[in-house]
Write an enzyme that holds these catalytic residues in place. Structure first.
Site, PDB file in Angstrom:
ATOM      1  CG  HIS A   1      -1.652  -1.239   1.482  1.00 56.82           C
ATOM      2  ND1 HIS A   1      -2.868  -1.543   0.914  1.00 56.82           N
ATOM      3  CD2 HIS A   1      -1.313  -2.311   2.238  1.00 56.82           C
ATOM      4  CE1 HIS A   1      -3.257  -2.739   1.326  1.00 56.82           C
ATOM      5  NE2 HIS A   1      -2.319  -3.243   2.116  1.00 56.82           N
TER       6      HIS A   1
ATOM      7  CD  GLU B   1       7.658  12.365 -15.288  1.00 58.74           C
ATOM      8  OE1 GLU B   1       7.555  12.734 -14.127  1.00 58.74           O
ATOM      9  OE2 GLU B   1       7.816  13.159 -16.239  1.00 58.74           O
TER      10      GLU B   1
END
Ligand code: ARG
Length: 455
Positions: free
Chosen positions: A156, A290
């Site tokens: 998480h 990216e």
């Protein structure tokens, strides 16, 4: 206009129709495999006596000269041919005259394009596999350098348990090894030659399909001529494998983007593989990661596009299938560029080992080990979990780590705590004593295993 099928027509195509229908503008990429396929076909026609050996030799010479001229830049694709197949055939006839008209005997563009796409895809699969091997080698090298670089592992995106960087990187090795394996499987299923299927129902000429298959390094010729010209499964599988590779690269990129952030500072991207901002002088951006993450979308698009193109097609060839090319070429180009640049970025990436280790020390990553300590002293795990939970609350309050508490403070929560707890919950113990198969304590064995698999 250099069309192959003018006989039945009484006038030329409308210009807009021609432009709409043509594929030379993008299937010119197939020139080499198209000529390679034609060379094998011509040799087979000669061997079978369907054309004479001299004619086969003339065609061979003509085709080779076309190939040489294209490669030398002396022949460009500015003709009015409809597609690469018409282009090469028209050029051959221009060069060797009427004999050139015999090349297409016993062949259709349907089996020709099926062959070309298979040959092309096979080459690209080999190229992608080689790039994956290089990438995996680089990751393995980084693993070897970092078997003792401690860091937090996350669930998480919250600090969970400590590990070493080699173990973290090993997860990506697993992914790329599976990717390479997937491509190998696809290559095997792809490797049957469709040439000789004709338009769809074979031909009455005595073709030796297996001879052609062998010449072109296929395992055998296909067994159903209809399927041969309408199968694009191998391309869908390849696009699927490419999508999975890109998904893996994208996840890795995401990690690097996070790790490179000012807050994490786990890594330093080399100047050669990052960019600045036009306005903010302090910026150093992770553009490679990216862009790789961003380009993943277009490869998924290619997969969905081809699946959708194929879903309603009755047997056998339909012109819809010409739509396989642009998306497939784009996905293949994208994945090769992405693996290549990502490998270079990773190779030059600097890990900030001290930051990684400091981060592993914080955030109670040793809480599970503290609970396990109590279990080993006889407490049931559920109770131990609860004790350590309360201990973490106490530490949060005191703004300290578990190991900062004195033995007196620890004993207030459980009498089972002893001096040996400090060693049991030290970073080194937490990582290195995790010796189950696949865990960080066994990472050196895993490295040897990966080296073997990536040979
Ligand atoms: N350019 C076509 C394609 O890419 C070649 C096959 C054409 N066949 C036909 N029957 N029109 O699919």
């Amino acid at each position: 206009m250099a069309i192959l099928w003018g006989g039945r027509f009484t006038k030329d195509n409308d210009k807009e129709m021609f432009d709409f229908n043509e594929s030379l503008s993008f299937d010119k990429k197939l020139y080499k495999v198209d000529i390679t396929g034609s060379l094998a076909h011509a040799a087979m026609l000669g061997k079978q006596g369907i054309i004479s050996e001299e004619e086969a030799a003339d065609i061979t010479k003509g085709l080779k000269s076309i190939l040489d001229d294209i490669e030398a830049g002396a022949l460009t694709f500015d003709s009015e041919a409809e597609d690469i197949h018409s282009f090469v055939e028209a050029e051959l006839i221009k060069r060797i005259g009427d004999t050139g008209k015999k090349l297409h005997t016993g062949r259709s563009r349907n089996d020709q394009v099926a062959l070309d796409m298979k040959l092309y895809t096979r080459e690209r699969i080999d190229e992608i596999s080689a790039l994956l091997k290089d990438l995996t080698d680089v990751i393995i090298e980084k693993m070897e350098e970092n078997t003792e670089t401690y860091m937090p592992a996350f669930t998480h995106l919250q600090k969970a348990q400590p590990t070493n960087l080699a173990h973290y990187l090993g997860a990506y090795v697993e992914m790329f090894l599976r990717d390479k394996d997937r491509l190998k499987d696809i290559r095997k299923r792809l490797n049957l030659s469709p040439l000789g299927a004709g338009a769809l129902c074979g031909t009455t000429y005595d073709l030796d399909r297996d001879y052609v298959a062998e010449k072109l390094s296929f395992d055998t010729a296909t067994f159903n001529s209809m399927d041969s010209v309408s199968d694009r499964d191998y391309l869908i599988e390849t696009l699927s494998a490419i999508s999975i590779i890109m998904m893996h690269l994208s996840r890795f990129s995401e990690e690097i983007i996070i790790w490179n952030s000012n807050e994490y500072r786990f890594v330093e991207i080399d100047d050669a593989y990052s960019t600045g901002s036009s306005i903010m002088p302090q910026k150093k951006n992770p553009d490679v990661a990216e862009l790789v993450r961003g380009k993943t979308g277009r490869t998924y698009g290619a997969l969905i596009s081809l699946l959708t193109t194929m879903k309603g097609l009755p047997l056998a060839y339909n012109k819809d299938m010409q739509e396989d090319k642009e998306v497939a070429f784009d996905a293949m180009d994208t994945v090769t560029k992405c693996i290549s640049i990502f490998t270079k970025m990773l190779y030059t990436l600097k890990f900030n080992n001290d930051v990684l280790e400091e981060s592993a020390m914080k955030g109670y990553t040793n809480a599970t080990d503290a609970a396990d300590y109590l279990v080993k002293k006889g407490m049931p795990f559920r109770d131990a979990h609860s004790v350590i939970g309360r201990l973490v609350l106490l530490c949060l309050d005191k703004k300290c780590a578990i190991e900062d508490l004195s033995i007196v403070e620890l004993k207030e929560l459980s009498e089972l705590f002893d001096e040996d707890v400090y060693d049991a919950i030290s970073l080194k113990t937490c990582v290195e004593r995790r010796m189950t198969k696949g865990a960080p304590g066994e990472i050196k064995k895993a490295i040897e295993h990966y080296k073997e698999l990536n040979k």
